[in-house]
Design a protein around this motif. Sequence first.
Motif, PDB file in Angstrom:
ATOM      1  N   LEU A 212     -16.457 -52.692 -19.201  1.00 25.22           N
ATOM      2  CA  LEU A 212     -15.344 -53.143 -20.027  1.00 25.22           C
ATOM      3  C   LEU A 212     -14.052 -52.437 -19.635  1.00 25.22           C
ATOM      4  O   LEU A 212     -12.981 -53.057 -19.646  1.00 25.22           O
ATOM      5  CB  LEU A 212     -15.656 -52.929 -21.498  1.00 25.22           C
ATOM      6  N   ALA A 213     -14.158 -51.157 -19.244  1.00 21.68           N
ATOM      7  CA  ALA A 213     -12.957 -50.468 -18.774  1.00 21.68           C
ATOM      8  C   ALA A 213     -12.415 -51.130 -17.516  1.00 21.68           C
ATOM      9  O   ALA A 213     -11.197 -51.304 -17.359  1.00 21.68           O
ATOM     10  CB  ALA A 213     -13.266 -48.996 -18.511  1.00 21.68           C
ATOM     11  N   LEU A 214     -13.349 -51.552 -16.624  1.00 21.70           N
ATOM     12  CA  LEU A 214     -12.917 -52.264 -15.416  1.00 21.70           C
ATOM     13  C   LEU A 214     -12.237 -53.572 -15.768  1.00 21.70           C
ATOM     14  O   LEU A 214     -11.207 -53.935 -15.181  1.00 21.70           O
ATOM     15  CB  LEU A 214     -14.124 -52.536 -14.509  1.00 21.70           C
ATOM     16  N   VAL A 215     -12.803 -54.303 -16.747  1.00 19.06           N
ATOM     17  CA  VAL A 215     -12.214 -55.587 -17.130  1.00 19.06           C
ATOM     18  C   VAL A 215     -10.811 -55.382 -17.684  1.00 19.06           C
ATOM     19  O   VAL A 215      -9.874 -56.129 -17.340  1.00 19.06           O
ATOM     20  CB  VAL A 215     -13.124 -56.303 -18.149  1.00 19.06           C
TER      21      VAL A 215
ATOM     22  N   VAL B 153     -27.592 -49.645 -31.289  1.00 22.35           N
ATOM     23  CA  VAL B 153     -26.841 -49.583 -30.031  1.00 22.35           C
ATOM     24  C   VAL B 153     -26.167 -50.915 -29.737  1.00 22.35           C
ATOM     25  O   VAL B 153     -24.971 -50.966 -29.441  1.00 22.35           O
ATOM     26  CB  VAL B 153     -27.776 -49.164 -28.881  1.00 22.35           C
ATOM     27  N   TYR B 154     -26.927 -52.022 -29.856  1.00 26.02           N
ATOM     28  CA  TYR B 154     -26.359 -53.298 -29.447  1.00 26.02           C
ATOM     29  C   TYR B 154     -25.490 -53.917 -30.546  1.00 26.02           C
ATOM     30  O   TYR B 154     -24.308 -54.147 -30.349  1.00 26.02           O
ATOM     31  CB  TYR B 154     -27.464 -54.257 -29.009  1.00 26.02           C
ATOM     32  N   ALA B 155     -26.117 -54.193 -31.723  1.00 27.00           N
ATOM     33  CA  ALA B 155     -25.341 -54.859 -32.768  1.00 27.00           C
ATOM     34  C   ALA B 155     -24.230 -53.951 -33.279  1.00 27.00           C
ATOM     35  O   ALA B 155     -23.142 -54.404 -33.614  1.00 27.00           O
ATOM     36  CB  ALA B 155     -26.266 -55.264 -33.912  1.00 27.00           C
ATOM     37  N   GLY B 156     -24.497 -52.630 -33.321  1.00 27.82           N
ATOM     38  CA  GLY B 156     -23.504 -51.731 -33.881  1.00 27.82           C
ATOM     39  C   GLY B 156     -22.462 -51.283 -32.885  1.00 27.82           C
ATOM     40  O   GLY B 156     -21.317 -51.043 -33.251  1.00 27.82           O
ATOM     41  N   GLY B 157     -22.836 -51.134 -31.616  1.00 31.03           N
ATOM     42  CA  GLY B 157     -21.904 -50.577 -30.653  1.00 31.03           C
ATOM     43  C   GLY B 157     -21.395 -51.578 -29.643  1.00 31.03           C
ATOM     44  O   GLY B 157     -20.198 -51.867 -29.579  1.00 31.03           O
ATOM     45  N   ILE B 158     -22.329 -52.129 -28.868  1.00 32.61           N
ATOM     46  CA  ILE B 158     -21.923 -52.898 -27.699  1.00 32.61           C
ATOM     47  C   ILE B 158     -21.243 -54.201 -28.098  1.00 32.61           C
ATOM     48  O   ILE B 158     -20.222 -54.587 -27.519  1.00 32.61           O
ATOM     49  CB  ILE B 158     -23.147 -53.117 -26.789  1.00 32.61           C
ATOM     50  N   VAL B 159     -21.796 -54.882 -29.140  1.00 34.83           N
ATOM     51  CA  VAL B 159     -21.196 -56.160 -29.540  1.00 34.83           C
ATOM     52  C   VAL B 159     -19.779 -55.946 -30.066  1.00 34.83           C
ATOM     53  O   VAL B 159     -18.862 -56.730 -29.764  1.00 34.83           O
ATOM     54  CB  VAL B 159     -22.102 -56.855 -30.571  1.00 34.83           C
ATOM     55  N   VAL B 160     -19.597 -54.850 -30.833  1.00 36.41           N
ATOM     56  CA  VAL B 160     -18.260 -54.574 -31.367  1.00 36.41           C
ATOM     57  C   VAL B 160     -17.283 -54.283 -30.226  1.00 36.41           C
ATOM     58  O   VAL B 160     -16.141 -54.751 -30.220  1.00 36.41           O
ATOM     59  CB  VAL B 160     -18.342 -53.404 -32.365  1.00 36.41           C
ATOM     60  N   LEU B 161     -17.779 -53.532 -29.222  1.00 32.94           N
ATOM     61  CA  LEU B 161     -16.947 -53.234 -28.054  1.00 32.94           C
ATOM     62  C   LEU B 161     -16.545 -54.516 -27.330  1.00 32.94           C
ATOM     63  O   LEU B 161     -15.369 -54.719 -26.973  1.00 32.94           O
ATOM     64  CB  LEU B 161     -17.743 -52.324 -27.123  1.00 32.94           C
TER      65      LEU B 161
ATOM     66  N   GLY C 255     -15.418 -41.682 -16.752  1.00 34.83           N
ATOM     67  CA  GLY C 255     -14.978 -42.783 -15.914  1.00 34.83           C
ATOM     68  C   GLY C 255     -14.283 -43.872 -16.710  1.00 34.83           C
ATOM     69  O   GLY C 255     -13.254 -44.405 -16.285  1.00 34.83           O
ATOM     70  N   ALA C 256     -14.817 -44.194 -17.898  1.00 36.43           N
ATOM     71  CA  ALA C 256     -14.193 -45.227 -18.719  1.00 36.43           C
ATOM     72  C   ALA C 256     -12.813 -44.802 -19.175  1.00 36.43           C
ATOM     73  O   ALA C 256     -11.870 -45.606 -19.167  1.00 36.43           O
ATOM     74  CB  ALA C 256     -15.081 -45.542 -19.914  1.00 36.43           C
ATOM     75  N   VAL C 257     -12.666 -43.527 -19.535  1.00 32.28           N
ATOM     76  CA  VAL C 257     -11.357 -43.039 -19.965  1.00 32.28           C
ATOM     77  C   VAL C 257     -10.352 -43.137 -18.818  1.00 32.28           C
ATOM     78  O   VAL C 257      -9.222 -43.611 -18.989  1.00 32.28           O
ATOM     79  CB  VAL C 257     -11.464 -41.587 -20.485  1.00 32.28           C
ATOM     80  N   VAL C 258     -10.792 -42.715 -17.610  1.00 32.70           N
ATOM     81  CA  VAL C 258      -9.880 -42.749 -16.462  1.00 32.70           C
ATOM     82  C   VAL C 258      -9.494 -44.173 -16.110  1.00 32.70           C
ATOM     83  O   VAL C 258      -8.327 -44.484 -15.840  1.00 32.70           O
ATOM     84  CB  VAL C 258     -10.544 -42.040 -15.256  1.00 32.70           C
ATOM     85  N   LEU C 259     -10.484 -45.093 -16.154  1.00 33.59           N
ATOM     86  CA  LEU C 259     -10.206 -46.479 -15.768  1.00 33.59           C
ATOM     87  C   LEU C 259      -9.298 -47.170 -16.765  1.00 33.59           C
ATOM     88  O   LEU C 259      -8.426 -47.952 -16.384  1.00 33.59           O
ATOM     89  CB  LEU C 259     -11.514 -47.255 -15.655  1.00 33.59           C
ATOM     90  N   ALA C 260      -9.513 -46.912 -18.054  1.00 35.76           N
ATOM     91  CA  ALA C 260      -8.769 -47.655 -19.060  1.00 35.76           C
ATOM     92  C   ALA C 260      -7.413 -47.034 -19.353  1.00 35.76           C
ATOM     93  O   ALA C 260      -6.596 -47.627 -20.058  1.00 35.76           O
ATOM     94  CB  ALA C 260      -9.583 -47.755 -20.344  1.00 35.76           C
ATOM     95  N   LYS C 261      -7.137 -45.842 -18.808  1.00 38.02           N
ATOM     96  CA  LYS C 261      -5.862 -45.182 -19.051  1.00 38.02           C
ATOM     97  C   LYS C 261      -4.731 -45.983 -18.404  1.00 38.02           C
ATOM     98  O   LYS C 261      -4.884 -46.487 -17.295  1.00 38.02           O
ATOM     99  CB  LYS C 261      -5.932 -43.774 -18.443  1.00 38.02           C
ATOM    100  N   SER C 262      -3.623 -46.087 -19.084  1.00 32.73           N
ATOM    101  CA  SER C 262      -2.518 -46.826 -18.476  1.00 32.73           C
ATOM    102  C   SER C 262      -1.910 -45.987 -17.361  1.00 32.73           C
ATOM    103  O   SER C 262      -1.913 -44.765 -17.415  1.00 32.73           O
ATOM    104  CB  SER C 262      -1.465 -47.139 -19.525  1.00 32.73           C
TER     105      SER C 262
END
Lengths: 100, 188
Positions: free
Chosen positions: A77-80, B70-78, B178-185
Amino acid sequence: MVPMNQVLLISFLLFSIGVAGVLIRRNALIILMCVELMLNAANLNLIAFARHSGTVAGQAFALMIMGLAAAEVAIGLALVVALYRKKDTVQVDGINLLKG
Amino acid sequence: MEQLEYLFSTLLTKHVFMLFGTLAVLGAGAMIFSKNAVHSVIGFLLAMLSIAGAYLCLRAEFLAMAQILVYAGGIVVLFLFVVMLVEMTKYKERKIFQTQTPLALVVVLISAVTFLGVFLKTIFGKSAEAALTLKPELTADGFNAATHNVQAVSRGLFAEYLLPFEILSVILLVALVGAVVLAKSERG
């Protein structure tokens, strides 16, 4: 009592739908969801065979796969989101920079 | 608890499992064939909840709860957050399938038929008729995998497979960074 063939059939169908979704959809988000679906089909098999053998190894590994899937979704999702910032689209056939 | 044991041991479980499995397949189908991305996420949610129910039928109570969390509570919301973030401007897609769709469907069908042909005897033959019987032997420290599910899973996770578990925690840490670095503006 759940027969083994039912579990295998359901998990096979879910995996096939996941593969088909990855191949035919253009939206990167839905492709990610299809990958999750394939991991879940594998998990279903692991749990069924853990049940069949009477040990707990399959369930422990299914739990680890669940954690791995969460990590994968975070990165994907971060990549997207990064892609959307750069290219203003999430359609995978709009992303053809390498073609030159 | 007695009633629960009775429910799990009856033939009813088979049909309940089939119901959950059908729901999961329907949810997955709705996921790939719906035009609206939000509807796809809802189909995904249905599939994940049904798979949790299927785990419950297979006597994996802890995993069923973990699946829901994990799925209904976390991933789907994400997923919903990102759909709202990304898709709202171009809400309706006119063309949802790739140009290679007919070819891809043919390939998937051929591989599915091949798989079924190879495994037909295994899945539907005499050898598969035996129900999923729980073997009487006990796991580590005498906990049965079905009657003491949480205890048995935790023994497996923290005693027998401790090293993969620790490696998984490192993977999660790397994914977090990695997610923080990728999603950072980029300006920030």
